[in-house]
Scaffold this active site. Structure first.
Site, mmCIF file in Angstrom:
data_model
loop_
_atom_site.group_PDB
_atom_site.id
_atom_site.type_symbol
_atom_site.label_atom_id
_atom_site.label_comp_id
_atom_site.label_asym_id
_atom_site.label_seq_id
_atom_site.Cartn_x
_atom_site.Cartn_y
_atom_site.Cartn_z
ATOM 1 N N ASP A 9 0.845 -1.198 0.000
ATOM 2 C CA ASP A 9 0.000 0.000 0.000
ATOM 3 C C ASP A 9 0.888 1.258 0.000
ATOM 4 O O ASP A 9 0.885 2.010 0.958
ATOM 5 C CB ASP A 9 -0.956 -0.007 1.219
ATOM 6 C CG ASP A 9 -0.227 -0.054 2.561
ATOM 7 O OD1 ASP A 9 0.955 -0.465 2.592
ATOM 8 O OD2 ASP A 9 -0.819 0.346 3.578
ATOM 9 N N ASP A 13 7.528 3.501 3.064
ATOM 10 C CA ASP A 13 8.363 2.315 3.291
ATOM 11 C C ASP A 13 8.010 1.188 2.325
ATOM 12 O O ASP A 13 8.874 0.383 1.953
ATOM 13 C CB ASP A 13 8.308 1.847 4.756
ATOM 14 C CG ASP A 13 6.910 1.689 5.294
ATOM 15 O OD1 ASP A 13 5.976 2.332 4.780
ATOM 16 O OD2 ASP A 13 6.738 0.916 6.258
ATOM 17 N N ASP A 14 6.752 1.151 1.846
ATOM 18 C CA ASP A 14 6.395 0.173 0.800
ATOM 19 C C ASP A 14 7.214 0.418 -0.465
ATOM 20 O O ASP A 14 7.597 -0.532 -1.164
ATOM 21 C CB ASP A 14 4.906 0.296 0.440
ATOM 22 C CG ASP A 14 3.998 0.023 1.615
ATOM 23 O OD1 ASP A 14 3.544 -1.119 1.772
ATOM 24 O OD2 ASP A 14 3.753 0.970 2.393
ATOM 25 N N ASN A 157 1.690 0.582 17.484
ATOM 26 C CA ASN A 157 1.836 1.989 17.096
ATOM 27 C C ASN A 157 0.473 2.675 16.929
ATOM 28 O O ASN A 157 0.280 3.783 17.391
ATOM 29 C CB ASN A 157 2.756 2.165 15.862
ATOM 30 C CG ASN A 157 2.318 1.377 14.637
ATOM 31 O OD1 ASN A 157 1.238 0.783 14.600
ATOM 32 N ND2 ASN A 157 3.179 1.368 13.615
ATOM 33 N N GLU A 163 -0.607 -2.802 15.873
ATOM 34 C CA GLU A 163 0.147 -2.181 14.777
ATOM 35 C C GLU A 163 -0.824 -1.853 13.638
ATOM 36 O O GLU A 163 -1.820 -2.552 13.446
ATOM 37 C CB GLU A 163 1.254 -3.167 14.338
ATOM 38 C CG GLU A 163 2.146 -2.676 13.220
ATOM 39 C CD GLU A 163 1.544 -2.861 11.848
ATOM 40 O OE1 GLU A 163 1.856 -2.069 10.946
ATOM 41 O OE2 GLU A 163 0.727 -3.806 11.700
ATOM 42 N N ASP A 239 8.726 -1.763 5.943
ATOM 43 C CA ASP A 239 8.323 -2.775 4.962
ATOM 44 C C ASP A 239 9.460 -3.539 4.277
ATOM 45 O O ASP A 239 9.342 -4.751 4.051
ATOM 46 C CB ASP A 239 7.391 -2.151 3.918
ATOM 47 C CG ASP A 239 6.054 -1.753 4.529
ATOM 48 O OD1 ASP A 239 5.699 -2.283 5.595
ATOM 49 O OD2 ASP A 239 5.368 -0.901 3.928
HETATM 50 C C1 BDR Z 1 3.124 -0.178 8.635
HETATM 51 O O1 BDR Z 1 2.068 0.773 8.492
HETATM 52 C C2 BDR Z 1 2.237 1.510 7.306
HETATM 53 O O2 BDR Z 1 1.991 2.857 7.550
HETATM 54 C C3 BDR Z 1 3.635 1.262 6.824
HETATM 55 O O3 BDR Z 1 3.686 1.307 5.411
HETATM 56 C C4 BDR Z 1 3.949 -0.108 7.365
HETATM 57 O O4 BDR Z 1 3.539 -1.119 6.468
HETATM 58 C C5 BDR Z 1 3.871 0.135 9.911
HETATM 59 O O5 BDR Z 1 3.020 0.038 11.030
HETATM 60 CA CA CA Z 2 2.914 -0.621 4.165
#
Ligand code: BDR
Ligand code: CA
Length: 317
Positions: A9, A13-14, A157, A163, A239
């Site tokens: 998505d 980081d993806d 988080n 998460e 990711d």
């Molecule tokens: C994950 O949440 C997304 O915001 C980031 O791309 C990662 O996959 C981290 O909690």
């Molecule tokens: Ca992601």
């Protein structure tokens, strides 16, 4: 090389996960599939096509689920912005979207390859993967393993214990973790060790070229947002850790600590919905033949070498 499907998505980081999956010789990227998560499906799909154009990805790119199985979507605009990939200049996409639905493409690829050939690497909510299991339960016995970014054995988080990727669609995550196939969870326990410190950004900048500029801008914006929202001095680049785990396995291991442990996803908690409940009690984990494992340690220097090499190695557009 290990054949993977990257289900993502993008998402800052993806995009780094796409970079690593595209560039590393131990990985053969069969497809990139998109799922609503960090932003809406049209936005993350647009981003995937732009990043694929920049990176020279030739694998098909297909769009999947528009939202969670049963809940309403709650995007991560605070971290990834209104576009899902704020702060970078994306090239106009010269890559066309595959006409197939992501779920159909996943099923088609898994069923047309030998059992044990394909590894699924989800780095977003698990909606597409859960839908693929529902559409063709036969994929469970044919996928080599699922190496996913999501969850946390300790602190979350989005909530104290959950998460984002899991909390976005807990019912889908439950289906994936309980399917019976091997699952490796790269959760916050390990991805918070993948911090893009200033020295990393400097190394990426030193490579030069369009991918280097893109990644430097990406890390700068992502770092600003992670600092504002979660108080990080340097941002955790979650990711690509899942991709790195597959690379490590393929190359013989030694850079990631994996612990076998039962993992359950909370779908009906008062305070804990979206939690990955990882049973690390030694007497349970040790004697368990569960197919689930959690990553707890990462050789961060090795990981960043992979990313820097990927910036240098990807073909120039
Ligand atoms: C994950 O949440 C997304 O915001 C980031 O791309 C990662 O996959 C981290 O909690
Ligand atoms: Ca992601």
């Amino acid at each position: 090389p290990r054949k993977i499907i990257l289900d993502c998505d993008p998402g800052h980081d993806d995009a780094v996960a796409m970079l690593l999956a595209q560039a590393h010789p131990a990985i053969e990227l069969l497809a990139v599939t998109t799922v609503a998560g960090n932003q809406s499906l049209p936005k993350v799909t647009h981003n995937a096509l732009g990043v694929a154009t920049l990176l020279g990805v030739t694998a098909p790119i297909a769009a999947g689920a528009e939202g969670p199985l049963v809940r309403s979507a709650d995007y991560a605009a605070d971290i990834h912005g209104d576009s899902g990939l704020d702060g970078v200049v994306l090239p106009a996409a010269s890559v066309a979207l595959d006409p197939r639905n992501a779920v159909d493409l996943i099923v088609e690829l898994v069923m047309s390859h030998e059992p044990g050939e394909i590894t699924l690497v989800p780095t977003g909510p698990l909606t597409n993967i859960a839908l693929a299991i529902a559409r063709e339960p036969g994929i469970v016995g044919r996928v080599r393993e699922v190496v996913l970014m999501g969850g946390a054995a300790h602190t979350g988080n989005l909530t104290p214990v959950a998460e984002f990727n899991i909390a976005f669609d807990p019912e889908a995550a439950d289906a994936v973790f309980s399917a019976g196939w091997p699952v490796v969870m790269a959760g916050l326990d390990v991805t918070h060790q993948a911090l893009a410190l200033p020295a990393v950004a400097e190394r990426i900048a030193a490579v030069g070229g369009s991918k280097s500029v893109f990644m430097v801008d990406l890390i700068a914006e992502y770092g600003r947002r992670y600092s504002d929202v979660q108080g990080f001095d340097a941002p955790p680049v979650h990711d690509p850790v899942a991709v790195a785990i597959v690379i490590d396995e393929e190359l013989g291991g030694g850079h990631v600590d994996l612990v076998r442990a039962p993992i359950a996803v909370e779908t009906g908690g008062r305070h804990t919905t979206g939690m990955t409940v990882v049973d690390l009690r030694p007497w349970v984990a040790a004697g368990s033949d569960t197919p689930t494992s959690v990553a707890l340690g990462l050789d961060a220097a090795w990981f960043w070498d992979l990313v820097v090499d990927a910036v240098a190695a990807s073909p120039a557009p």
